[in-house]
Design a protein around this motif. Structure first.
Motif, PDB file in Angstrom:
ATOM      1  N   GLY A 101      13.626  45.422  25.697  1.00 33.00           N
ATOM      2  CA  GLY A 101      14.661  46.184  24.992  1.00 33.00           C
ATOM      3  C   GLY A 101      15.497  47.020  25.939  1.00 33.00           C
ATOM      4  N   GLN A 102      14.853  47.639  26.937  1.00 33.25           N
ATOM      5  CA  GLN A 102      15.577  48.473  27.898  1.00 33.25           C
ATOM      6  C   GLN A 102      16.553  47.646  28.729  1.00 33.25           C
ATOM      7  OE1 GLN A 102      15.640  51.714  28.581  1.00 33.25           O
ATOM      8  NE2 GLN A 102      14.166  52.360  27.030  1.00 33.25           N
ATOM      9  N   ILE A 103      16.159  46.444  29.117  1.00 28.78           N
ATOM     10  CA  ILE A 103      17.061  45.573  29.885  1.00 28.78           C
ATOM     11  C   ILE A 103      18.305  45.249  29.058  1.00 28.78           C
ATOM     12  CG2 ILE A 103      17.327  43.244  30.837  1.00 28.78           C
ATOM     13  CD1 ILE A 103      14.399  43.457  31.769  1.00 28.78           C
ATOM     14  N   PHE A 104      18.112  44.966  27.773  1.00 30.16           N
ATOM     15  CA  PHE A 104      19.251  44.698  26.884  1.00 30.16           C
ATOM     16  C   PHE A 104      20.194  45.898  26.844  1.00 30.16           C
ATOM     17  CE2 PHE A 104      20.782  45.284  22.431  1.00 30.16           C
ATOM     18  CZ  PHE A 104      21.769  44.327  22.453  1.00 30.16           C
ATOM     19  N   ILE A 105      19.637  47.102  26.700  1.00 33.32           N
ATOM     20  CA  ILE A 105      20.461  48.311  26.654  1.00 33.32           C
ATOM     21  C   ILE A 105      21.165  48.541  27.980  1.00 33.32           C
ATOM     22  CG2 ILE A 105      20.380  50.831  26.428  1.00 33.32           C
ATOM     23  CD1 ILE A 105      20.082  49.395  23.789  1.00 33.32           C
ATOM     24  N   ARG A 106      20.474  48.327  29.088  1.00 33.08           N
ATOM     25  CA  ARG A 106      21.079  48.557  30.403  1.00 33.08           C
ATOM     26  C   ARG A 106      22.209  47.564  30.685  1.00 33.08           C
ATOM     27  NH1 ARG A 106      17.770  51.870  33.845  1.00 33.08           N
ATOM     28  NH2 ARG A 106      18.611  50.886  35.717  1.00 33.08           N
ATOM     29  N   LEU A 107      22.087  46.340  30.178  1.00 32.83           N
ATOM     30  CA  LEU A 107      23.179  45.383  30.318  1.00 32.83           C
ATOM     31  C   LEU A 107      24.432  45.878  29.607  1.00 32.83           C
ATOM     32  CD1 LEU A 107      21.295  41.981  29.854  1.00 32.83           C
ATOM     33  CD2 LEU A 107      22.463  42.770  31.926  1.00 32.83           C
ATOM     34  N   LEU A 108      24.247  46.487  28.423  1.00 30.73           N
ATOM     35  CA  LEU A 108      25.388  47.061  27.708  1.00 30.73           C
ATOM     36  C   LEU A 108      25.995  48.216  28.504  1.00 30.73           C
ATOM     37  CD1 LEU A 108      24.238  47.178  23.959  1.00 30.73           C
ATOM     38  CD2 LEU A 108      26.113  45.830  24.906  1.00 30.73           C
ATOM     39  N   LEU A 109      25.142  49.112  28.989  1.00 26.67           N
ATOM     40  CA  LEU A 109      25.629  50.273  29.733  1.00 26.67           C
ATOM     41  C   LEU A 109      26.351  49.855  31.012  1.00 26.67           C
ATOM     42  CD1 LEU A 109      22.585  52.702  29.341  1.00 26.67           C
ATOM     43  CD2 LEU A 109      24.836  52.921  28.283  1.00 26.67           C
ATOM     44  N   MET A 110      25.904  48.776  31.635  1.00 21.10           N
ATOM     45  CA  MET A 110      26.510  48.294  32.877  1.00 21.10           C
ATOM     46  C   MET A 110      27.998  47.986  32.699  1.00 21.10           C
ATOM     47  SD  MET A 110      25.338  44.925  35.057  1.00 21.10           S
ATOM     48  CE  MET A 110      25.776  43.808  33.714  1.00 21.10           C
ATOM     49  N   LEU A 111      28.381  47.578  31.489  1.00 19.60           N
ATOM     50  CA  LEU A 111      29.759  47.151  31.237  1.00 19.60           C
ATOM     51  C   LEU A 111      30.647  48.262  30.692  1.00 19.60           C
ATOM     52  CD1 LEU A 111      28.909  43.726  29.530  1.00 19.60           C
ATOM     53  CD2 LEU A 111      29.413  44.153  31.939  1.00 19.60           C
ATOM     54  N   VAL A 112      30.082  49.453  30.453  1.00 18.76           N
ATOM     55  CA  VAL A 112      30.829  50.507  29.763  1.00 18.76           C
ATOM     56  C   VAL A 112      32.059  50.948  30.544  1.00 18.76           C
ATOM     57  CG1 VAL A 112      30.751  52.938  29.090  1.00 18.76           C
ATOM     58  CG2 VAL A 112      28.973  51.387  28.321  1.00 18.76           C
ATOM     59  N   VAL A 113      31.892  51.261  31.840  1.00 17.34           N
ATOM     60  CA  VAL A 113      33.002  51.841  32.609  1.00 17.34           C
ATOM     61  C   VAL A 113      34.209  50.892  32.689  1.00 17.34           C
ATOM     62  CG1 VAL A 113      33.733  52.620  34.899  1.00 17.34           C
ATOM     63  CG2 VAL A 113      31.595  53.448  33.923  1.00 17.34           C
ATOM     64  N   PRO A 114      34.053  49.647  33.152  1.00 19.34           N
ATOM     65  CA  PRO A 114      35.233  48.768  33.199  1.00 19.34           C
ATOM     66  C   PRO A 114      35.792  48.448  31.816  1.00 19.34           C
ATOM     67  CG  PRO A 114      33.237  47.536  33.739  1.00 19.34           C
ATOM     68  CD  PRO A 114      32.863  48.980  33.727  1.00 19.34           C
ATOM     69  N   LEU A 115      34.923  48.344  30.797  1.00 13.82           N
ATOM     70  CA  LEU A 115      35.409  48.059  29.443  1.00 13.82           C
ATOM     71  C   LEU A 115      36.223  49.219  28.899  1.00 13.82           C
ATOM     72  CD1 LEU A 115      35.429  46.334  26.847  1.00 13.82           C
ATOM     73  CD2 LEU A 115      33.316  47.490  26.189  1.00 13.82           C
ATOM     74  N   LEU A 116      35.708  50.439  29.067  1.00 15.00           N
ATOM     75  CA  LEU A 116      36.399  51.622  28.556  1.00 15.00           C
ATOM     76  C   LEU A 116      37.755  51.795  29.236  1.00 15.00           C
ATOM     77  CD1 LEU A 116      35.488  53.691  26.423  1.00 15.00           C
ATOM     78  CD2 LEU A 116      34.837  55.201  28.289  1.00 15.00           C
ATOM     79  N   PHE A 117      37.765  51.683  30.560  1.00 16.79           N
ATOM     80  CA  PHE A 117      39.012  51.853  31.302  1.00 16.79           C
ATOM     81  C   PHE A 117      40.053  50.813  30.892  1.00 16.79           C
ATOM     82  CE2 PHE A 117      41.615  50.512  34.951  1.00 16.79           C
ATOM     83  CZ  PHE A 117      42.315  51.676  35.185  1.00 16.79           C
ATOM     84  N   SER A 118      39.670  49.541  30.906  1.00 13.39           N
ATOM     85  CA  SER A 118      40.646  48.478  30.616  1.00 13.39           C
ATOM     86  C   SER A 118      41.100  48.523  29.160  1.00 13.39           C
ATOM     87  CB  SER A 118      40.043  47.106  30.940  1.00 13.39           C
ATOM     88  OG  SER A 118      38.860  46.872  30.195  1.00 13.39           O
ATOM     89  N   ALA A 119      40.198  48.860  28.229  1.00  9.26           N
ATOM     90  CA  ALA A 119      40.568  48.880  26.819  1.00  9.26           C
ATOM     91  C   ALA A 119      41.554  49.997  26.522  1.00  9.26           C
ATOM     92  CB  ALA A 119      39.316  49.040  25.948  1.00  9.26           C
ATOM     93  N   ILE A 120      41.297  51.200  27.060  1.00  7.25           N
ATOM     94  CA  ILE A 120      42.183  52.332  26.786  1.00  7.25           C
ATOM     95  C   ILE A 120      43.542  52.126  27.450  1.00  7.25           C
ATOM     96  CG2 ILE A 120      42.541  54.800  27.194  1.00  7.25           C
ATOM     97  CD1 ILE A 120      39.572  55.217  26.791  1.00  7.25           C
ATOM     98  N   VAL A 121      43.542  51.684  28.697  1.00  7.87           N
ATOM     99  CA  VAL A 121      44.814  51.463  29.400  1.00  7.87           C
ATOM    100  C   VAL A 121      45.633  50.392  28.690  1.00  7.87           C
ATOM    101  CG1 VAL A 121      45.874  50.653  31.537  1.00  7.87           C
ATOM    102  CG2 VAL A 121      43.942  52.236  31.632  1.00  7.87           C
ATOM    103  N   ALA A 122      44.999  49.288  28.315  1.00  4.73           N
ATOM    104  CA  ALA A 122      45.719  48.206  27.642  1.00  4.73           C
ATOM    105  C   ALA A 122      46.262  48.662  26.300  1.00  4.73           C
ATOM    106  CB  ALA A 122      44.800  46.993  27.459  1.00  4.73           C
ATOM    107  N   ALA A 123      45.473  49.457  25.556  1.00  2.00           N
ATOM    108  CA  ALA A 123      45.913  49.921  24.236  1.00  2.00           C
ATOM    109  C   ALA A 123      47.096  50.874  24.347  1.00  2.00           C
ATOM    110  CB  ALA A 123      44.748  50.590  23.499  1.00  2.00           C
ATOM    111  N   VAL A 124      47.016  51.836  25.262  1.00  2.00           N
ATOM    112  CA  VAL A 124      48.108  52.810  25.420  1.00  2.00           C
ATOM    113  C   VAL A 124      49.351  52.136  25.985  1.00  2.00           C
ATOM    114  CG1 VAL A 124      48.815  54.929  26.599  1.00  2.00           C
ATOM    115  CG2 VAL A 124      46.508  54.734  25.667  1.00  2.00           C
ATOM    116  N   ALA A 125      49.170  51.222  26.944  1.00  5.64           N
ATOM    117  CA  ALA A 125      50.316  50.531  27.537  1.00  5.64           C
ATOM    118  C   ALA A 125      51.060  49.696  26.503  1.00  5.64           C
ATOM    119  CB  ALA A 125      49.854  49.653  28.700  1.00  5.64           C
ATOM    120  N   GLU A 126      50.339  49.152  25.523  1.00  6.32           N
ATOM    121  CA  GLU A 126      50.975  48.336  24.486  1.00  6.32           C
ATOM    122  C   GLU A 126      51.913  49.151  23.611  1.00  6.32           C
ATOM    123  OE1 GLU A 126      51.120  45.152  23.593  1.00  6.32           O
ATOM    124  OE2 GLU A 126      50.097  44.638  25.455  1.00  6.32           O
TER     125      GLU A 126
END
Length: 425
Positions: free
Chosen positions: A43-68
């Motif tokens: 279960g912890q590995i599953f959670i850590r895989l999600l956390l691993m992607l948070v920073v690039p996902l958050l940055f790209s999603a917010i920038v793309a949304a605001v830029a649109e």
């Protein structure tokens, strides 16, 4: 099998196996070994895989949304849409925080059960990063080094930097910046593909997390889960039928009953797909044919809103974080809760309009406030149904926003010339 069906199998198998083990073995050494060395690590590995992607996902999603938004061209139309989104998201999160503090859905566990839920981990009182006053919170929102802020877990600084960066991209219509926008959109697409891959492992991760939880706690945890479910549904219902009705009546100048009747097709589509992005074509059809909104206004507001106006998601994230804090006995002061509310509002701008898009954001907030992230296993058990409900609120909110913005806005308004073409979505 469909993804949510596989998830249900994982939920059922993990919960039933854990309950049986709790009844049969109790605190037997072999069960403790199985939980600590097999189920919990999976279960912890599953959670850590999600956390691993948070920073690039958050940055790209917010920038793309605001830029649109293309703020330089849409001007007044974009400002009204963004202002409405921030105000309504604030109200939605506030409703959730008031209800979760009033009803206390996660506070019923005994001290012994709570100690078992923590699994031997030391839980420290949450504190806003480097904050001892409101002024300190404001200062900490602006990072001197956004990369260091992301590495240190200062996600508030990362979100603020992403918003500012997105505004800079929106206001710089040069050829190199257009290529940069494509690169950031490409990063977002890659992150979403990886999120899909991680979520394909969710049935196994959720089964392991629920087995660990139920093997330790038995049936007691399901009482809290039912209270949590009721709290979220009550908060969503209040916002949808009271706040949106008031908005449509007093800000949009329309009859709320006629609004909901005209929006039925989009509401049903949102509930069935759990995706505001997938509901966008139906919402556009409803806005133009049923609600008779100006085409240029509805296209801009609904296209931007499908990515930004996530009232239901912001509400869900706030309630979930406070619920898990109550379950694990993590104290949150009023200033902590205000900070969570602020993060949920900002994160709602960048949360993906797809099923389970808010899970990485919740994991990020839990980590910030020292709340055990494996508590997500409990939430994932009912997330699919709640996702359907909060997506319904998100799409209804997009249509309510379009009604408000369209009031007094002529069909051929020059403010809408920069509206995003929905065919590009």
């Amino acid at each position: 099998m469909k993804a949510h069906q596989k998830m249900l199998v994982g939920i059922a198998s993990g919960a039933v196996a854990g309950l049986v083990a709790n009844v049969v073995a109790g605190g037997a050494p072999w069960l403790t070994f199985l939980v600590d060395n097999v189920a919990s690590p999976v279960g912890q590995i599953f959670i850590r895989l999600l956390l691993m992607l948070v920073v690039p996902l958050l940055f790209s999603a917010i920038v793309a949304a605001v830029a649109e938004l293309d703020l330089k061209q849409v001007g007044r139309l974009g400002a009204r849409t963004l202002g409405y989104t921030v105000v309504l998201s604030s109200i939605s999160v506030l409703i959730g925080l008031v209800l979760v503090n009033t009803l206390q859905p996660g506070a019923g566990l005994s001290d012994e059960a709570r100690a078992l839920a923590q699994g031997g981990m030391t839980i420290q009182a949450a504190a806003a990063p480097g904050a001892s006053s409101f002024g300190a919170v404001l200062i900490s929102m602006v990072p001197t080094n956004p990369i260091k802020a992301a590495a240190d877990g200062d996600f508030i600084g990362l979100i603020v930097f992403s918003l500012i960066f997105g505004l800079g991209v929106a206001l710089t219509p040069t050829e190199p910046v257009l290529r940069l926008r494509e690169t950031i959109q490409g990063l977002y697409d890659v992150m979403m593909k990886l999120i899909d891959g991680v979520l394909s492992l969710a049935p196994f991760g959720v089964a392991a997390l629920l087995f660990s939880m139920t093997a330790r706690l038995g049936f007691g945890i399901f009482v809290q889960l039912g209270l949590y479910l009721g709290t979220v549904l009550l908060a969503l219902g209040l916002h949808m039928f009271i706040v949106y009705s008031l908005s449509v009546r007093f800000l949009g100048g329309r009859n709320p009953i006629e609004f909901f009747r005209g929006s039925r097709l989009a509401i049903v589509t949102a509930f069935s797909t759990s995706s505001s992005s997938a509901t966008l074509p139906t919402a556009l059809k409803v806005a133009e044919e049923n609600l008779k909104l100006p085409r240029n206004v509805s296209r801009f507001v609904l296209t931007a809103g499908s990515a930004m106006n996530q009232n239901g998601t912001a509400l869900f994230e706030g309630v979930t974080v406070l619920f898990l804090a109550q379950v694990y006995g993590v104290p949150l002061s009023l200033s902590d809760q205000a900070l969570i509310m602020f993060i949920c509002i900002l994160a709602g701008i960048g949360t993906a309009g797809v099923p389970a898009g808010s899970i990485p954001v919740i994991a990020m907030i839990l980590g910030m406030f020292k709340i055990p992230v494996e508590g997500l296993g409990l939430i994932l058990g009912v997330d699919r149904f709640l996702d359907m409900c909060r997506t319904t609120l998100n799409v209804t909110g997009d249509l309510a926003a379009a009604v408000y913005v369209a009031r007094g806005e002529p069909a051929d308004s020059p403010a809408a010339e920069g509206a995003v073409d929905p065919s590009a979505s």
